[in-house]
Scaffold this active site. Structure first.
Site, PDB file in Angstrom:
ATOM      1  CB  SER A  11     -50.465   9.144 -55.531  1.00 44.42           C
ATOM      2  OG  SER A  11     -51.102   9.623 -56.701  1.00 44.42           O
TER       3      SER A  11
ATOM      4  CG  ASP B  66     -53.143  12.365 -53.873  1.00 42.95           C
ATOM      5  OD1 ASP B  66     -53.542  11.618 -54.796  1.00 42.95           O
ATOM      6  OD2 ASP B  66     -52.065  12.984 -53.935  1.00 42.95           O
TER       7      ASP B  66
ATOM      8  CG  ASP C 145     -55.221  10.249 -57.389  1.00 40.39           C
ATOM      9  OD1 ASP C 145     -55.848  11.311 -57.224  1.00 40.39           O
ATOM     10  OD2 ASP C 145     -53.977  10.208 -57.464  1.00 40.39           O
TER      11      ASP C 145
ATOM     12  CG  ASP D 192     -52.423  14.024 -57.247  1.00 38.46           C
ATOM     13  OD1 ASP D 192     -53.026  12.946 -57.448  1.00 38.46           O
ATOM     14  OD2 ASP D 192     -51.215  14.077 -56.941  1.00 38.46           O
TER      15      ASP D 192
END
Length: 582
Positions: A157, A316, A314, A318
């Protein structure tokens, strides 16, 4: 930096494991050299080898490097073996349905994904593997779209570059539950010494491995388009909104700009210095859109393009951070504020609901609940972690009891379309752009809308304090602090009476004045929350993914932002007497 001069002797087991790793004949060169560099640093040996890297409901996350308490080919292999056994025990149908695998731009993400795919395929489990890095929400969508029995994404993340991790998803596209995590954990524990687990070769053309291509992405894009409330407005006026976007060297670099332009936002300016996938994240201290300094390059581009809106995801994709142009500057919208704005907008556009449901976490501002209540929408609070929101969405779908409207958490995670069962910055980027355009046509920016909301519902202020407590000693400090708060809870904070204590570890809510308790209808979790007489509150919990203790503060005032700010300052000052704050 660890200081070897202050180190105590490592336990025999840590030294024994270290020696075995150092002498392992097949140790990759990079890990072997790292082990040699440790030398006789006893504290470093203890930290790396005193335990196995833990697996929980958040999956497994850690610093990349050599050691059982690090993420590397061996600890990843051990986790993959445990997950494979877990799926095999679910039966032949689960193996045939298969597992979907995605990965982000972090160091070794693609390699770890390939190794796990090979091990699963060798174990007789069908694998759907994305052919390139994609946002985590695409993994959640793909599981549902392909009817897979599980999913994995290799990501850490928004953590610093030295981290990576493994997140595991169930057949519903949500992060695994406590029971799933326990079952997988048991199988990982039973998988034995990670040095002894064989790694099957990655075989090109393996029929058990199916590459996921553009068809799944296109299906996802169509679902996002259906979320839009003002498509004709975007097509007519979309060019009037200037947007700067940065993927922070992550997975949003391709999909998000294309999707914005596809729906009608033509003035999308991407921060080119951050548009390439780079595991070092060289242009930022940490690739975290919750931190304003991550927007430095975006702010420079915004000044040159007269941007109305700046958005960052960010690595990834999400989580989403947003800056809004006001009369004086670009101001950052925090996670609580953006969630409340989106809820307000969606309820204005799509309501009224007779069976609507909004979901948020127990450490998220109460403003959203006030907004939902005004529109006749029910609010359910969940434990921290979007997996709990995903579980509640599934309950609603299964029972047919409510219509899911929106879900969010203060840590910059949001969801509007239930075709994904995790936080999804990709769909939210498009909705935020639409919302900003809609209010722009009324001559207002998002902070002006927020002020209108405050005047209606009261002024809310939130703050998060994170204490970094690393290693075994830090973990013990966190446990001692939470134990002390439970055994000796404060009766007053900032001059306000503590009215209620909610202890989610003991699953009990206690009224302080009478001592009367009632059960909390949520799973057990190491969180304690103190609710004051004016409904301000403090919540304390250890992070599930980082060596941090998190302290959440929330205040409110009916008519004045200044009053809410003053309460926050007083509350933080009072809390520092109980917990050492920076």
């Amino acid at each position: 930096m660890l200081d070897p001069n202050k180190a105590s002797n490592p336990s025999p087991s840590a030294m024994e494991v270290f020696t075995r790793w150092l002498s392992h004949r097949e140790m990759p060169t990079d890990l072997y050299e790292e082990l040699q560099q440790i030398g006789t640093n006893k504290e470093e040996i203890e930290e790396r080898f005193y335990k196995q890297l833990e697996f929980g409901t958040g999956g497994m996350r850690g610093i990349i490097g050599a050691g059982t308490n690090r993420l590397n080919v061996y600890t990843v292999r051990r986790a993959a073996q445990g997950i494979a056994t877990y799926l095999q025990q679910k039966g032949e149908a689960a193996a045939k349905q298969g597992i979907a695998i995605a990965y982000d731009s972090r160091k070794y993400s693609e390699e770890f994904a390939g190794q796990m795919a090979s091990l699963f395929a060798h174990s007789g489990i069908k694998v759907y593997l994305f052919h390139e890095l994609v946002p985590t929400p695409l993994l959640s969508f793909a599981i549902r779209h392909l009817h897979a029995s599980a999913g994995i994404v290799i990501t850490a993340s928004h953590n610093p570059p030295e981290y990576n991790g493994i997140k595991v998803y169930n057949q519903l596209g949500g992060q695994i539950t406590e029971q799933d995590a326990q079952d997988i954990y048991d199988e990982i524990q039973a998988s034995g010494d990670p040095l002894e687990i064989p790694q099957p070769p990655v075989t090109p053309g393996d029929q058990q491995i199916v590459m996921i291509g553009s068809e799944v992405v296109e299906a996802y894009n169509r679902q996002v388009e259906q979320l839009l409330c003002q498509r004709p407005l975007i097509q007519e006026k979309g060019s009037s909104l200037s947007i700067v976007y940065t993927p922070l060297h992550g997975t949003g670099r391709k999909l998000i700009p294309e999707l914005l332009k596809r729906v009608g936002f033509t003035r999308v300016h991407v921060v080119e210095e951050q548009a390439t996938a780079d595991s070092r994240f060289p242009t930022v201290k940490a690739p975290n859109p919750e931190e304003r300094e991550a927007f430095d390059l975006a702010l420079m581009l915004a000044a040159n393009t007269q941007a109305d809106l700046i958005m960052a995801t960010d690595p990834d994709a999400d989580r989403l951070g947003v800056l809004v142009k006001t009369d004086s500057a670009y101001e950052m919208v925090n996670g609580n504020q953006l969630g409340a704005l989106l809820l307000h907008y969606l309820l204005q556009q799509a309501g009224p609901y007779t069976d609507g449901l909004m979901l948020k976490t127990i450490v998220t501002s109460d403003l959203g609940e006030r907004i939902a209540e005004r529109h006749g929408v029910k609010t359910i609070n969940t434990l921290t972690g979007f997996k709990y929101i995903g579980e509640k969405i599934e309950e609603c779908c299964t029972e047919g009891s409510h219509t899911f409207v929106f879900g969010y958490e203060e840590s910059y995670g949001y969801l509007a379309g239930d075709f994904v069962r995790d936080k999804d910055a990709v769909q939210i980027v498009v909705l935020v752009a639409e919302m900003a355009l809609y209010y722009q046509q009324q001559g207002k920016n998002l902070f002006q809308i927020l002020e209108d909301m405050y005047q209606t519902y009261g002024y809310y202020r939130e703050e998060l304090v994170s204490l970094t407590l690393s290693g075994r000693e830090g973990r013990e400090q966190m446990e001692e602090c939470l134990s002390s708060l439970r055994s000796n809870p404060p009766k007053q904070l900032a001059g306000y009476v503590v009215e209620t204590v909610e202890d989610y570890e003991r699953q009990i809510k206690t009224r302080v004045e009478t001592g009367q308790g009632e059960s909390l209808d949520l799973p057990k979790s190491n969180v304690i929350k103190f609710i004051l007489a004016d409904k301000s509150w403090v919540a304390v919990r250890p992070s599930g993914t980082e060596p941090k203790m998190k302290v959440y503060l929330s205040t409110n005032a009916p008519t004045s932002d200044e009053d809410a700010r003053e309460k926050m300052a007083a509350l933080r000052g009072a809390l520092s007497e109980l917990i050492r704050l920076p």
